[in-house]
Write an enzyme that holds these catalytic residues in place. Structure first.
Site, PDB file in Angstrom:
ATOM      1  N   GLY A  99     -23.268 -89.206  20.069  1.00 17.82           N
ATOM      2  CA  GLY A  99     -22.250 -89.338  19.030  1.00 17.82           C
ATOM      3  C   GLY A  99     -21.019 -90.066  19.541  1.00 17.82           C
ATOM      4  O   GLY A  99     -20.931 -90.418  20.724  1.00 17.82           O
ATOM      5  N   TYR A 122     -18.806 -77.275   5.715  1.00 19.77           N
ATOM      6  CA  TYR A 122     -18.679 -77.782   7.089  1.00 19.77           C
ATOM      7  C   TYR A 122     -17.655 -76.957   7.873  1.00 19.77           C
ATOM      8  O   TYR A 122     -17.930 -76.497   8.990  1.00 19.77           O
ATOM      9  CB  TYR A 122     -18.261 -79.258   7.045  1.00 19.77           C
ATOM     10  CG  TYR A 122     -17.845 -79.827   8.380  1.00 19.77           C
ATOM     11  CD1 TYR A 122     -18.787 -80.172   9.340  1.00 19.77           C
ATOM     12  CD2 TYR A 122     -16.491 -80.025   8.687  1.00 19.77           C
ATOM     13  CE1 TYR A 122     -18.395 -80.698  10.566  1.00 19.77           C
ATOM     14  CE2 TYR A 122     -16.090 -80.540   9.906  1.00 19.77           C
ATOM     15  CZ  TYR A 122     -17.048 -80.876  10.842  1.00 19.77           C
ATOM     16  OH  TYR A 122     -16.654 -81.380  12.056  1.00 19.77           O
TER      17      TYR A 122
HETATM   18  N1  LIG Z   1     -15.442 -86.837  13.303  1.00 19.02           N
HETATM   19  C1  LIG Z   1     -14.327 -86.129  13.112  1.00 19.02           C
HETATM   20  O1  LIG Z   1     -13.387 -86.564  12.450  1.00 19.02           O
HETATM   21  C2  LIG Z   1     -14.184 -84.757  13.741  1.00 19.02           C
HETATM   22  C3  LIG Z   1     -13.008 -84.026  13.514  1.00 19.02           C
HETATM   23  C4  LIG Z   1     -12.878 -82.759  14.100  1.00 19.02           C
HETATM   24  C5  LIG Z   1     -13.889 -82.265  14.899  1.00 19.02           C
HETATM   25  N2  LIG Z   1     -15.016 -82.993  15.092  1.00 19.02           N
HETATM   26  C6  LIG Z   1     -16.068 -82.414  15.944  1.00 19.02           C
HETATM   27  O2  LIG Z   1     -16.205 -83.274  17.068  1.00 19.02           O
HETATM   28  C7  LIG Z   1     -17.543 -83.210  17.542  1.00 19.02           C
HETATM   29  C8  LIG Z   1     -18.075 -84.621  17.729  1.00 19.02           C
HETATM   30  O3  LIG Z   1     -18.063 -85.273  16.466  1.00 19.02           O
HETATM   31  P1  LIG Z   1     -18.226 -86.857  16.335  1.00 19.02           P
HETATM   32  O4  LIG Z   1     -17.068 -87.354  15.595  1.00 19.02           O
HETATM   33  O5  LIG Z   1     -18.563 -87.443  17.653  1.00 19.02           O
HETATM   34  O6  LIG Z   1     -19.459 -86.915  15.350  1.00 19.02           O
HETATM   35  P2  LIG Z   1     -20.868 -87.631  15.503  1.00 19.02           P
HETATM   36  O7  LIG Z   1     -20.673 -89.031  15.933  1.00 19.02           O
HETATM   37  O8  LIG Z   1     -21.588 -87.329  14.235  1.00 19.02           O
HETATM   38  O9  LIG Z   1     -21.539 -86.835  16.714  1.00 19.02           O
HETATM   39  C9  LIG Z   1     -22.239 -85.641  16.556  1.00 19.02           C
HETATM   40  C10 LIG Z   1     -23.540 -85.776  17.282  1.00 19.02           C
HETATM   41  O10 LIG Z   1     -24.274 -84.548  17.126  1.00 19.02           O
HETATM   42  C11 LIG Z   1     -25.609 -84.904  16.891  1.00 19.02           C
HETATM   43  N3  LIG Z   1     -26.344 -83.846  16.220  1.00 19.02           N
HETATM   44  C12 LIG Z   1     -26.541 -83.633  14.886  1.00 19.02           C
HETATM   45  N4  LIG Z   1     -27.349 -82.590  14.693  1.00 19.02           N
HETATM   46  C13 LIG Z   1     -27.678 -82.132  15.926  1.00 19.02           C
HETATM   47  C14 LIG Z   1     -28.513 -81.093  16.372  1.00 19.02           C
HETATM   48  N5  LIG Z   1     -29.190 -80.307  15.509  1.00 19.02           N
HETATM   49  N6  LIG Z   1     -28.641 -80.887  17.705  1.00 19.02           N
HETATM   50  C15 LIG Z   1     -27.996 -81.684  18.589  1.00 19.02           C
HETATM   51  N7  LIG Z   1     -27.202 -82.704  18.224  1.00 19.02           N
HETATM   52  C16 LIG Z   1     -27.049 -82.917  16.895  1.00 19.02           C
HETATM   53  C17 LIG Z   1     -25.560 -86.166  16.059  1.00 19.02           C
HETATM   54  O11 LIG Z   1     -26.783 -86.854  16.153  1.00 19.02           O
HETATM   55  P3  LIG Z   1     -27.364 -87.678  14.878  1.00 19.02           P
HETATM   56  O12 LIG Z   1     -26.340 -88.694  14.541  1.00 19.02           O
HETATM   57  O13 LIG Z   1     -28.654 -88.210  15.398  1.00 19.02           O
HETATM   58  O14 LIG Z   1     -27.549 -86.655  13.788  1.00 19.02           O
HETATM   59  C18 LIG Z   1     -24.397 -86.896  16.721  1.00 19.02           C
HETATM   60  O15 LIG Z   1     -24.854 -87.722  17.781  1.00 19.02           O
HETATM   61  C19 LIG Z   1     -18.318 -82.370  16.529  1.00 19.02           C
HETATM   62  O16 LIG Z   1     -18.448 -81.061  17.028  1.00 19.02           O
HETATM   63  C20 LIG Z   1     -17.433 -82.354  15.306  1.00 19.02           C
HETATM   64  O17 LIG Z   1     -17.615 -81.189  14.536  1.00 19.02           O
HETATM   65  C21 LIG Z   1     -15.193 -84.227  14.544  1.00 19.02           C
END
Ligand SMILES: NC(=O)c1ccc[n+]([C@@H]2O[C@H](COP(=O)([O-])OP(=O)(O)OC[C@H]3O[C@@H](n4cnc5c(N)ncnc54)[C@H](OP(=O)(O)O)[C@@H]3O)[C@@H](O)[C@H]2O)c1
Length: 318
Positions: free
Chosen positions: A19, A153
């Site tokens: 991710g 979420y």
């Molecule tokens: N994006 C935001 O604005 C934001 C804000 C606050 C907190 N966060 C948190 O920050 C963290 C990283 O988010 P990010 O922005 O990097 O999002 P991201 O790019 O969607 O990364 C999340 C990763 O988790 C993977 N994933 C999904 N389902 C999974 C599973 N069952 N087992 C293992 N991996 C799985 C996804 O793979 P696939 O793509 O193949 O499904 C993706 O590579 C997350 O915990 C998120 O909740 C994000």
């Protein structure tokens, strides 16, 4: 094992390593400056001098955290000292339509990670979200404020927090942008390359946070096994409208192309409600005298300088 031994042979396992955040966390632990990161970043630099990390980058294809047996197998094989649990189902609107999947990944998946980490003595750093709050506060949220998520979420991520053992680390962040994923910077630049209108809401406020900066703090809190909840965002608070203007300006486009709207005018309306106030006071870091992340404008400049015009993406921004 002495502290010295631990730092000499430390192993870290990163979930969701493919991710946008996971990619940069892997770089930070491997001693590389993530794309758009600060060369000489104190956080990453400290890691470089303290320890050599053996990094297991567990992307989704290697590890599905909702599969309890798979989580146990990889933890027993790798026997990590530290886990950065960044894997999550982050499609906020899609979560509304499939709560079971949201809870299976974000809550139950975190239960599995916590259980497997307990068995091998690994310290867990769980990445959580501003969406655990309802956004009604008139000031930025501190770590000790009452949570009240409004979306599936947000509820599933808060449930994940509740699965952790005492002494684990929770890092709540917001409005995440990086070189390797779908995010608002990418969305704004894609829209800028088209002729249609650019309307962004001006009644949701928060702090854009750049993965290259956040990854360094995750590396520090993980390597130091700091317990408890930390709010970690880039400094400064803005609205999505103002952020879109800043992205256009920094990328050499006309910021006047963006029109401000209110959330109720979004067409079509988004299934998941968002907090009006997403601002997180990084109080725990501040009160511990730890380094705060730079202003979001600084992170944005570095990201655009490092990536040029980011490749257009059809993925939905969060
Ligand atoms: N994006 C935001 O604005 C934001 C804000 C606050 C907190 N966060 C948190 O920050 C963290 C990283 O988010 P990010 O922005 O990097 O999002 P991201 O790019 O969607 O990364 C999340 C990763 O988790 C993977 N994933 C999904 N389902 C999974 C599973 N069952 N087992 C293992 N991996 C799985 C996804 O793979 P696939 O793509 O193949 O499904 C993706 O590579 C997350 O915990 C998120 O909740 C994000």
């Amino acid at each position: 094992m002495t502290g010295r031994d631990r730092y000499a042979v430390s192993k870290v396992l990163v979930t969701g390593a493919g991710g946008q955040l996971g990619t940069d966390v892997v770089d930070a632990f491997a001693g590389r400056v993530p794309t758009g990161g600060r060369p000489g970043d104190r956080a990453t630099g400290r890691l470089g001098v303290r320890s050599a990390w053996d990094v297991t980058a567990a992307d989704h294809s290697l590890l599905d955290v909702s599969d309890r047996a798979a989580v146990q197998t990889i933890f027993e094989g790798v026997r990590p000292h530290v886990v950065i649990h960044a894997g999550a189902w982050t499609a906020v609107d899609a979560c509304e339509g499939d709560p079971d999947r949201a809870y299976a990944v974000n809550a139950l998946g975190t239960r599995h990670v916590a259980e497997a980490a307990r068995r091998v003595g690994a310290h867990v750093v769980y990445v959580s979200t501003d969406y655990v709050f309802d956004g009604t506060s008139v000031r930025p949220y501190v770590e000790w404020d009452r949570t009240n998520p409004m979306s599936v979420y947000g509820r599933s991520k808060l449930a994940g927090e509740g699965e952790l053992d005492p002494g684990s680390t929770v890092v709540r962040t917001s409005w995440v942008c990086g070189a390797h994923g779908a995010n608002m910077v990418r969305t704004v630049l894609r829209l800028a390359s088209q002729t249609g209108p650019m309307r962004f809401v001006d009644d949701q406020r928060g702090s854009p946070t750049f993965t290259a900066d956040l990854a360094g703090v995750l590396a520090v809190v993980g390597s130091e096994r700091l317990p408890g909840t930390f709010h970690v965002t880039n400094a400064g608070v803005t609205s999505w409208y103002e952020f879109a203007q800043a992205v256009l300006e920094a990328a050499g486009h006309d910021p006047a192309r963006v029109e401000p709207i209110t959330t109720d005018l979004l067409d079509p309306p988004r299934p998941a409600p968002r907090p009006a106030n997403s601002a997180l006071d990084n109080a725990a870091l501040r009160l511990m005298g730890m380094e705060q992340l730079p202003d979001w404008r600084d992170g944005l400049e570095r990201l655009l300088a490092a990536t040029g015009p980011m490749a257009a993406s059809t993925k939905e921004a969060r």
